[in-house]
Design an enzyme around this catalytic site. Structure first.
Site, PDB file in Angstrom:
ATOM      1  N   ARG A  67      21.945  98.318  84.896  1.00 20.71           N
ATOM      2  CA  ARG A  67      21.977  98.222  83.438  1.00 20.71           C
ATOM      3  C   ARG A  67      20.757  98.938  82.884  1.00 20.71           C
ATOM      4  O   ARG A  67      19.645  98.762  83.380  1.00 20.71           O
ATOM      5  CB  ARG A  67      21.970  96.750  83.034  1.00 20.71           C
ATOM      6  CG  ARG A  67      22.189  96.483  81.552  1.00 20.71           C
ATOM      7  CD  ARG A  67      22.219  94.992  81.290  1.00 20.71           C
ATOM      8  NE  ARG A  67      23.477  94.389  81.709  1.00 20.71           N
ATOM      9  CZ  ARG A  67      24.400  93.941  80.863  1.00 20.71           C
ATOM     10  NH1 ARG A  67      24.214  94.033  79.570  1.00 20.71           N
ATOM     11  NH2 ARG A  67      25.512  93.388  81.315  1.00 20.71           N
ATOM     12  N   GLU A  69      19.031 101.071  79.050  1.00 16.55           N
ATOM     13  CA  GLU A  69      18.866 100.885  77.606  1.00 16.55           C
ATOM     14  C   GLU A  69      20.179 101.052  76.861  1.00 16.55           C
ATOM     15  O   GLU A  69      20.490 100.310  75.938  1.00 16.55           O
ATOM     16  CB  GLU A  69      17.841 101.890  77.069  1.00 16.55           C
ATOM     17  CG  GLU A  69      17.573 101.723  75.585  1.00 16.55           C
ATOM     18  CD  GLU A  69      16.701 102.831  75.023  1.00 16.55           C
ATOM     19  OE1 GLU A  69      16.643 102.950  73.789  1.00 16.55           O
ATOM     20  OE2 GLU A  69      16.095 103.579  75.801  1.00 16.55           O
ATOM     21  N   ASP A 183      11.549 114.080  83.432  1.00 15.99           N
ATOM     22  CA  ASP A 183      11.311 112.652  83.680  1.00 15.99           C
ATOM     23  C   ASP A 183      11.296 112.353  85.180  1.00 15.99           C
ATOM     24  O   ASP A 183      11.892 111.386  85.635  1.00 15.99           O
ATOM     25  CB  ASP A 183      12.374 111.805  82.977  1.00 15.99           C
ATOM     26  CG  ASP A 183      11.985 110.331  82.877  1.00 15.99           C
ATOM     27  OD1 ASP A 183      10.771 110.031  82.876  1.00 15.99           O
ATOM     28  OD2 ASP A 183      12.885 109.484  82.800  1.00 15.99           O
ATOM     29  N   ASP A 445      11.387  81.609  81.458  1.00 19.87           N
ATOM     30  CA  ASP A 445      10.985  80.193  81.440  1.00 19.87           C
ATOM     31  C   ASP A 445      12.184  79.328  81.052  1.00 19.87           C
ATOM     32  O   ASP A 445      12.282  78.812  79.942  1.00 19.87           O
ATOM     33  CB  ASP A 445       9.823  80.012  80.452  1.00 19.87           C
ATOM     34  CG  ASP A 445       9.378  78.563  80.333  1.00 19.87           C
ATOM     35  OD1 ASP A 445       9.661  77.778  81.254  1.00 19.87           O
ATOM     36  OD2 ASP A 445       8.755  78.232  79.302  1.00 19.87           O
TER      37      ASP A 445
END
Length: 535
Positions: A67, A69, A183, A445
């Site tokens: 997965r 952006e 890149d 969390d």
């Protein structure tokens, strides 16, 4: 445009849950309905010449394997031959600006243009329907470059030379085809399969461009660690790919990037200074020939820098099989592991941020633009932007606003159109507060205790890690991030990890472009971008 290939761990996890159900097209839903600025539906056309419209006629889409952006990558199967491929499906809803659309279009055109090469992932087909673009390509399931190096018991200069030869051969074939990659970084190289003899393949052409001899570019793209100084000066050509490969070589030999700092500005200034450290361990044990190649690839003047062909003719590469076969030491392997592991955790957190912002960023942007565009010209000037931001309660210094305006005004007419305004809005939303970091922290969390505990870390990274080394990796992350050594990660420790080295703001590529444009302008103004000897 993100990782196009499979994470082998996903396959392991899936097999425990039984055979996945195939899905013809996950993008046929109201969630992905595309609308124009007035709210009416319209058909956005992205690709110039797709293979077809309906991918489900030829392929079955299986489990998710990655997965990014803009898109989700699925394992897909050719219905006729049974061959397995990777299919990157990019929702048109995510393509909010002309730059986003052009990136996808150009990525497919470049992949079509590239000749078949054993070290470049190949395009099989491309499809475009009303809701998404689907790019079907070769499947790579052998894992990331650094992960394999770390998994090997013995890591040597000879192994680094073999990897570098492959990477520079990819650069050479790109440049011969008139393609600048822009890149190059370790994460963009995957192994085709798990075999020891597996080919290493370049997988991502999302920021690549076509170029002509002598043509210069000024758009700042790429990843901070690997950017050449002339990219920051906004005047560059294909030489930047050799620089990026040189950065990878430095990391391969010692385990850390050559130009590092706690902030993006610090990284940029280190790149401009271009001072290479050959004193830290293991450099005293590395051959002079390897160090000579690093220096020549990281030459700050692009005119003096080696070309890809010259790198391949360097004695260290020519004699790769004779390079020292002495271990570079456990320190280098440990550093590479840390580098790879932290990338995984940051990637997971960035994905959470990107998924959250993808909904949030769009909300209210259209209304804000229309409110500021009082004359209904379809564009706003600096004064209108300033007044509108003040009205919205955003106090931005005039100098910062001017820099932001210059950075995002792509066509240079002194005004912002809607597409350019989207980039400004994204920038300001992310500058305003750390809410997105809180949301990412809260994702990890799960029991809302205020800390990320080891079980929560294990659960969050389940898809990113393979079973053989997962516990070791989890322990390494905890060791690095848990600075007060209480066995858990606090919010403050999480933020420090996210902001160190790589910029957490890269959750949005568009934002990253504008951010580095803005930084470049600042460095120009304070004189940091002058070449040595310039006045």
């Amino acid at each position: 445009m993100g990782n196009c290939c499979g994470n082998p761990s996903s396959a392991t996890n899936q097999s425990k849950q039984g055979k996945p159900k195939n899905k013809n097209n996950p993008f046929y839903s109201n969630e992905y309905a595309t609308t124009d600025r007035s709210g009416a539906g319209f058909k956005l056309s992205v690709l110039k010449d797709p293979t077809g419209h309906d991918i489900s006629l030829q392929y079955d889409l299986g489990r998710e394997v990655g997965r990014g952006e803009f898109g989700i990558t699925y394992l897909c199967t050719d219905k006729e031959t049974g061959e397995k491929y990777a299919c990157k499906s990019i929702s048109k809803k995510k393509l909010r600006t002309a730059v986003d659309i052009e990136d996808v279009r150009r990525e497919v055109e470049i992949m079509k243009h590239m000749p078949k090469h054993p070290n470049v992932v190949s395009l099989k087909d491309s499809f475009e329907d009303d809701d998404a673009v689907h790019i079907v390509m070769e499947l790579c399931e052998g894992g990331e470059l650094f992960d394999r190096i770390v998994a090997r018991g013995h890591y040597t200069e000879r192994a680094a030379a073999a990897v570098m030869k492959t990477i520079v051969e990819v650069v050479q074939i790109c440049h011969k085809q008139g393609v600048m990659h822009r890149d190059l970084k370790p994460e963009n190289f995957l192994f085709a399969n798990k075999k020891e003899t597996s080919a290493l393949k370049a997988i991502d052409f999302g920021l690549s461009v076509f170029f002509k001899p002598g043509e210069q570019f000024n758009e700042i793209v790429g990843s901070p660690y690997y950017m050449a100084p002339e990219v920051l000066r906004r005047n560059y050509g294909p030489e930047i790919d050799v620089w990026s490969a040189g950065v990878i070589l430095y990391i391969l030999l010692c385990g850390v990037p050559p130009f590092w700092a706690e902030t993006e500005q610090g990284v940029a200034q280190a790149i401009i200074r271009s001072v290479i450290d050959f004193k830290r361990d293991p450099w005293p044990r590395v051959s002079d020939s390897a160090k000579d190649l690093v220096r020549k690839m990281l030459e700050p003047d692009p005119k003096k820098r080696l070309t890809a062909a010259q790198v391949l003719e360097h004695t260290w590469i020519l004699n790769a099989k004779k390079a020292p076969n002495v271990s570079l030491g456990e320190t280098v392997k440990a550093r590479l592991k840390q580098f790879s592991v932290m990338n995984k955790l940051k990637k997971r957190a960035l994905r959470v941020i990107a998924e959250h912002l993808s909904v949030e960023e769009a909300a209210g942007i259209k209304e804000a633009f229309e409110m500021m565009d009082v004359n209904k010209r379809g564009k706003i000037n600096l004064e209108e932007l300033k007044y509108g931001l003040q009205k919205a309660g955003q106090q931005i210094a005039d100098t910062d606003l001017q820099i932001l305006m210059e950075a995002t005004d792509v066509d240079g007419d002194g005004t912002l159109n809607y597409s350019e305004f989207v980039a400004v809005s994204v920038h300001l939303k992310k500058m305003a507060n750390d809410e997105h970091l809180h949301k990412a922290f809260n994702f990890f969390d799960q029991n809302q205790s205020g800390y990320i505990e080891i079980d929560e870390l294990r659960e969050a990274l389940n898809d990113e890690l393979d079973n053989t080394s997962s516990e070791e990796v989890i322990a390494a992350i905890m060791q690095d991030v848990d600075t007060d050594k209480d066995g858990r990660i606090s919010y403050e420790e999480f933020v420090a990890m996210m902001k160190a080295g790589t910029d957490w703001r890269k959750a949005s590529r568009q934002y990253s472009r504008e951010r580095f444009n803005s930084l470049s302008l600042k460095l120009m103004r304070d004189g940091s971008l002058q070449l040595e000897g310039e006045t």
